[in-house]
Design a protein around this motif. Structure first.
Motif, short mmCIF file in Angstrom:
data_model
loop_
_atom_site.label_atom_id
_atom_site.label_comp_id
_atom_site.label_asym_id
_atom_site.label_seq_id
_atom_site.Cartn_x
_atom_site.Cartn_y
_atom_site.Cartn_z
N LEU A 1 0.83 -1.20 0.00
CA LEU A 1 0.00 0.00 0.00
C LEU A 1 0.87 1.25 0.00
O LEU A 1 0.52 2.26 -0.62
N HIS A 2 1.98 1.19 0.69
CA HIS A 2 2.90 2.32 0.72
C HIS A 2 3.45 2.59 -0.70
O HIS A 2 3.58 3.75 -1.11
N ILE A 3 3.75 1.54 -1.44
CA ILE A 3 4.25 1.68 -2.82
C ILE A 3 3.16 2.31 -3.69
O ILE A 3 3.44 3.19 -4.50
N LYS A 4 1.92 1.84 -3.53
CA LYS A 4 0.80 2.41 -4.29
C LYS A 4 0.69 3.91 -4.01
O LYS A 4 0.55 4.71 -4.93
N GLU A 5 0.78 4.30 -2.76
CA GLU A 5 0.70 5.72 -2.40
C GLU A 5 1.88 6.51 -2.97
O GLU A 5 1.71 7.64 -3.40
N LEU A 6 3.05 5.92 -2.98
CA LEU A 6 4.23 6.56 -3.55
C LEU A 6 3.99 6.86 -5.04
O LEU A 6 4.28 7.97 -5.52
N ILE A 7 3.43 5.90 -5.75
CA ILE A 7 3.13 6.09 -7.18
C ILE A 7 2.07 7.17 -7.36
O ILE A 7 2.20 8.05 -8.22
N PRO B 1 7.74 6.50 -16.40
CA PRO B 1 8.03 7.28 -15.19
C PRO B 1 7.81 6.48 -13.89
O PRO B 1 8.60 6.61 -12.95
N VAL B 2 6.79 5.64 -13.86
CA VAL B 2 6.54 4.84 -12.65
C VAL B 2 7.63 3.78 -12.48
O VAL B 2 8.14 3.59 -11.37
N CYS B 3 8.02 3.12 -13.55
CA CYS B 3 9.09 2.13 -13.46
C CYS B 3 10.38 2.78 -12.98
O CYS B 3 11.09 2.24 -12.12
N ASP B 4 10.70 3.94 -13.53
CA ASP B 4 11.91 4.65 -13.12
C ASP B 4 11.84 5.03 -11.63
O ASP B 4 12.82 4.87 -10.90
N LEU C 1 10.07 3.52 -9.25
CA LEU C 1 10.15 2.32 -8.42
C LEU C 1 11.54 1.71 -8.40
O LEU C 1 11.92 1.04 -7.44
N TRP C 2 12.32 1.96 -9.44
CA TRP C 2 13.70 1.47 -9.47
C TRP C 2 14.62 2.39 -8.68
O TRP C 2 15.47 1.94 -7.93
N ARG C 3 14.45 3.70 -8.83
CA ARG C 3 15.36 4.67 -8.20
C ARG C 3 15.07 4.95 -6.73
O ARG C 3 15.99 5.24 -5.96
N ASN C 4 13.82 4.89 -6.33
CA ASN C 4 13.45 5.26 -4.97
C ASN C 4 13.95 4.22 -3.96
O ASN C 4 13.62 3.04 -4.08
N PRO C 5 14.71 4.63 -2.96
CA PRO C 5 15.24 3.66 -1.99
C PRO C 5 14.15 2.98 -1.15
O PRO C 5 14.38 1.88 -0.63
N VAL C 6 12.99 3.58 -1.05
CA VAL C 6 11.89 2.96 -0.29
C VAL C 6 11.38 1.73 -1.01
O VAL C 6 11.10 0.70 -0.41
N SER C 7 11.26 1.82 -2.33
CA SER C 7 10.75 0.68 -3.10
C SER C 7 11.89 -0.16 -3.66
O SER C 7 11.89 -1.38 -3.53
N TYR C 8 12.83 0.44 -4.29
CA TYR C 8 13.98 -0.17 -4.96
C TYR C 8 13.67 -1.53 -5.58
O TYR C 8 14.15 -2.57 -5.14
N PHE C 9 12.84 -1.50 -6.61
CA PHE C 9 12.58 -2.71 -7.39
C PHE C 9 13.71 -2.87 -8.39
O PHE C 9 13.72 -2.26 -9.45
N ASP C 10 14.68 -3.67 -8.00
CA ASP C 10 15.89 -3.83 -8.80
C ASP C 10 15.79 -4.94 -9.84
O ASP C 10 16.74 -5.19 -10.57
N SER C 11 14.61 -5.57 -9.93
CA SER C 11 14.46 -6.67 -10.87
C SER C 11 13.09 -6.65 -11.55
O SER C 11 12.07 -6.53 -10.89
N LEU C 12 13.13 -6.77 -12.87
CA LEU C 12 11.91 -7.04 -13.63
C LEU C 12 11.91 -8.55 -13.83
O LEU C 12 12.64 -9.08 -14.64
N VAL D 1 11.18 -0.43 -21.34
CA VAL D 1 11.78 -0.19 -20.02
C VAL D 1 13.14 -0.88 -19.94
O VAL D 1 13.70 -1.05 -18.87
N SER D 2 13.70 -1.22 -21.11
CA SER D 2 14.98 -1.92 -21.14
C SER D 2 16.14 -1.04 -20.67
O SER D 2 17.19 -1.56 -20.29
N HIS D 3 15.95 0.28 -20.67
CA HIS D 3 16.99 1.17 -20.14
C HIS D 3 16.96 1.20 -18.61
O HIS D 3 17.90 1.67 -17.99
N ILE D 4 15.89 0.69 -18.01
CA ILE D 4 15.78 0.62 -16.55
C ILE D 4 16.23 -0.76 -16.07
O ILE D 4 17.06 -0.87 -15.17
N TRP D 5 15.66 -1.80 -16.67
CA TRP D 5 16.03 -3.18 -16.33
C TRP D 5 16.51 -3.88 -17.59
O TRP D 5 15.76 -4.00 -18.57
N LYS D 6 17.71 -4.39 -17.58
CA LYS D 6 18.28 -5.07 -18.76
C LYS D 6 17.47 -6.31 -19.13
O LYS D 6 17.40 -6.68 -20.30
#
Length: 163
Positions: free
Chosen positions: A5-11, A37-40, A42-53, A104-109
């Motif tokens: 829910l916190h991630i949803k609110e962040l978005i 913009p949302v993928c970027d 979620l990848w950059r924000n340290p709270v979410s840091y989704f480092d993997s697709l 989104v290949s520039h965000i996640w290889k």
């Protein structure tokens, strides 16, 4: 507060609008233009840091419904958290061409191969992709086999396809 829910609110704060959220499967539905913009975020924000697709799934809902769903499964290794982004696009553009979604290949290889597979099998073009070409089928194959209206050819270069 629940991390999902916190991630949803962040978005929502980032986009400045409320999102359709399905808590049961940790999924938000986005507009096509909001995807990158949302993928970027979620990848950059340290709270979410989704480092993997982990996965990109393309589903053809058929000619009657007239759309294709794309589900992006994100995973945060340090946070042990999975989150899904969903977008819906028309099966065909107004001019009859295949639907287009930004890469989104520039965000996640890993998106490189996932997007090529969705292009090859379902027929979604990913604009800005560095090497968008078929990955499973030959380059000259006609159609996209996971579309509901796909008709399998009888032969391919003189070789019988149907058994």
């Amino acid at each position: 507060m629940n991390a999902v829910l916190h991630i949803k609110e962040l978005i929502e704060q980032s986009l400045g609008k409320s999102l359709n959220f399905e808590e049961a499967n940790s999924r938000v539905t986005l507009e096509v233009d909001d995807l990158v913009p949302v993928c970027d975020l979620l990848w950059r924000n340290p709270v979410s840091y989704f480092d993997s697709l982990s996965c990109l799934t393309a589903l053809d809902n058929g000619p009657d419904k007239g759309d294709i769903e794309l589900i992006y499964t994100l995973y945060s290794i340090p946070n042990h958290l999975t989150f899904h982004l969903r977008i819906v696009v028309p099966r065909l553009s107004a001019d009859g061409s295949l639907p287009e979604v930004s890469t989104v290949s520039h965000i996640w290889k890993t998106a490189d191969w996932h997007e090529r597979e969705a292009f090859d099998l379902v027929g979604v073009k990913f604009t800005g992709h560095p090497d968008l070409r078929r990955i499973l089928l030959p380059e000259d194959w006609k159609g996209h086999p996971l579309r509901k209206d796909y008709e399998e050819p009888d032969t391919y270069h003189g070789i019988q396809v149907k058994y």
